[in-house]
Motif scaffolding. Structure first.
Motif, PDB file in Angstrom:
ATOM      1  N   ARG A   7     -14.599  -9.022  -4.353  1.00 43.27           N
ATOM      2  CA  ARG A   7     -14.379 -10.365  -3.820  1.00 43.27           C
ATOM      3  C   ARG A   7     -15.691 -10.817  -3.172  1.00 43.27           C
ATOM      4  NH1 ARG A   7     -11.003  -7.078  -0.582  1.00 43.27           N
ATOM      5  NH2 ARG A   7      -9.186  -7.837  -1.719  1.00 43.27           N
ATOM      6  N   VAL A   8     -15.882 -12.115  -3.050  1.00 39.72           N
ATOM      7  CA  VAL A   8     -17.123 -12.662  -2.491  1.00 39.72           C
ATOM      8  C   VAL A   8     -16.910 -12.968  -1.016  1.00 39.72           C
ATOM      9  CG1 VAL A   8     -18.827 -14.508  -2.643  1.00 39.72           C
ATOM     10  CG2 VAL A   8     -17.753 -13.625  -4.734  1.00 39.72           C
ATOM     11  N   VAL A   9     -17.701 -12.323  -0.167  1.00 38.82           N
ATOM     12  CA  VAL A   9     -17.626 -12.531   1.284  1.00 38.82           C
ATOM     13  C   VAL A   9     -18.626 -13.601   1.714  1.00 38.82           C
ATOM     14  CG1 VAL A   9     -17.831 -11.429   3.542  1.00 38.82           C
ATOM     15  CG2 VAL A   9     -16.864 -10.148   1.619  1.00 38.82           C
ATOM     16  N   VAL A  10     -19.840 -13.501   1.217  1.00 39.12           N
ATOM     17  CA  VAL A  10     -20.881 -14.501   1.494  1.00 39.12           C
ATOM     18  C   VAL A  10     -21.424 -14.996   0.164  1.00 39.12           C
ATOM     19  CG1 VAL A  10     -23.100 -14.983   2.591  1.00 39.12           C
ATOM     20  CG2 VAL A  10     -21.506 -13.374   3.668  1.00 39.12           C
ATOM     21  N   PRO A  11     -21.287 -16.285  -0.137  1.00 37.26           N
ATOM     22  CA  PRO A  11     -21.749 -16.810  -1.419  1.00 37.26           C
ATOM     23  C   PRO A  11     -23.267 -16.966  -1.460  1.00 37.26           C
ATOM     24  CG  PRO A  11     -20.914 -18.589  -0.068  1.00 37.26           C
ATOM     25  CD  PRO A  11     -20.644 -17.322   0.697  1.00 37.26           C
ATOM     26  N   GLY A  12     -23.769 -17.204  -2.657  1.00 36.30           N
ATOM     27  CA  GLY A  12     -25.201 -17.406  -2.847  1.00 36.30           C
ATOM     28  C   GLY A  12     -25.523 -17.330  -4.318  1.00 36.30           C
TER      29      GLY A  12
END
Length: 219
Positions: A153-158
């Protein structure tokens, strides 16, 4: 820890091996940075431009990004006897220098300078995967070898680009790995109680474990 050797994106293509009639399993390396974010609903990839065709089983926040180790692809090459290019297992990230299948559920990686991913689920092989590789008894073979890679899962996008370094930020001490989850859910019943220790396990796979134990699923 290691690096992202390639970032792979798939386009929708027709298949007879899925009831959806289409698949995005054929992923190819791209040379540009790819935006990564929490996709929300099932059926949407966390990787911009990546196709998810069977919304029943793929995509969504708990299967936003799929990673597989180049080293394990190399082992499969020896067994299968043919070249397996990056992305052929439908992975978004092909890594090098990482024990991806040994990733602990809930473990967090920083990929590049910004993106943070959290291990959330294992890969359960399906008939689309088997049909794509055209390998006899592939579902059983893949499950038995227990080299499933891992979903995040994505916690911090970028953005993620090929060559991005991967840094371990945290690792739970319960020891429940992606490989263990696959083994537990495909026959090694004695391992199933261990899965309840992994709070970060995806709701679907947590529910599957509880069902096998005769426990009510969480609301």
């Amino acid at each position: 820890m290691g690096i992202v050797e390639s970032v792979n994106i798939g386009s929708s293509r027709v298949t007879v091996h899925s009831s959806a009639g289409r698949t995005g399993i054929d992923k190819r390396p791209v040379s540009h940075p790819v935006a990564v974010s929490a996709p929300g609903p099932q059926g949407v990839s966390g990787m911009a431009g990546d196709s998810v065709c069977d919304a029943r089983f793929h995509g969504g926040d708990h299967q936003a990004v799929y990673a597989y180790a180049r080293e394990e692809l190399d082992l499969w090459e020896q067994e299968i006897g043919r070249e397996l290019p990056a992305g052929v297992f439908g992975e978004n990230l092909t890594t090098r220098g990482l024990d991806v299948s040994g990733t602990v559920i809930g473990e967090r990686w920083r990929v590049g300078d910004v993106v943070v991913l959290e291990a959330s689920a294992t890969r359960i092989p399906c008939r689309t995967f088997a049909g794509w590789l055209e390998q006899e008894s592939w579902i059983k073979r893949f499950s038995r070898r227990a080299m499933p890679g891992v979903y995040f899962r994505v916690v911090v996008p970028g953005h993620i680009a090929a060559g991005a370094p991967v840094t371990l930020l945290s690792r739970p001490d319960h020891g429940v790995t992606s490989a263990m989850v696959l083994r537990a859910l495909t026959g090694e019943r004695e391992l199933v109680p261990r899965l309840l220790e992994a709070d970060a396990l995806s709701p679907a796979q947590s529910a599957a474990a509880r069902k096998r134990l005769g426990l009510p699923t969480r609301a």
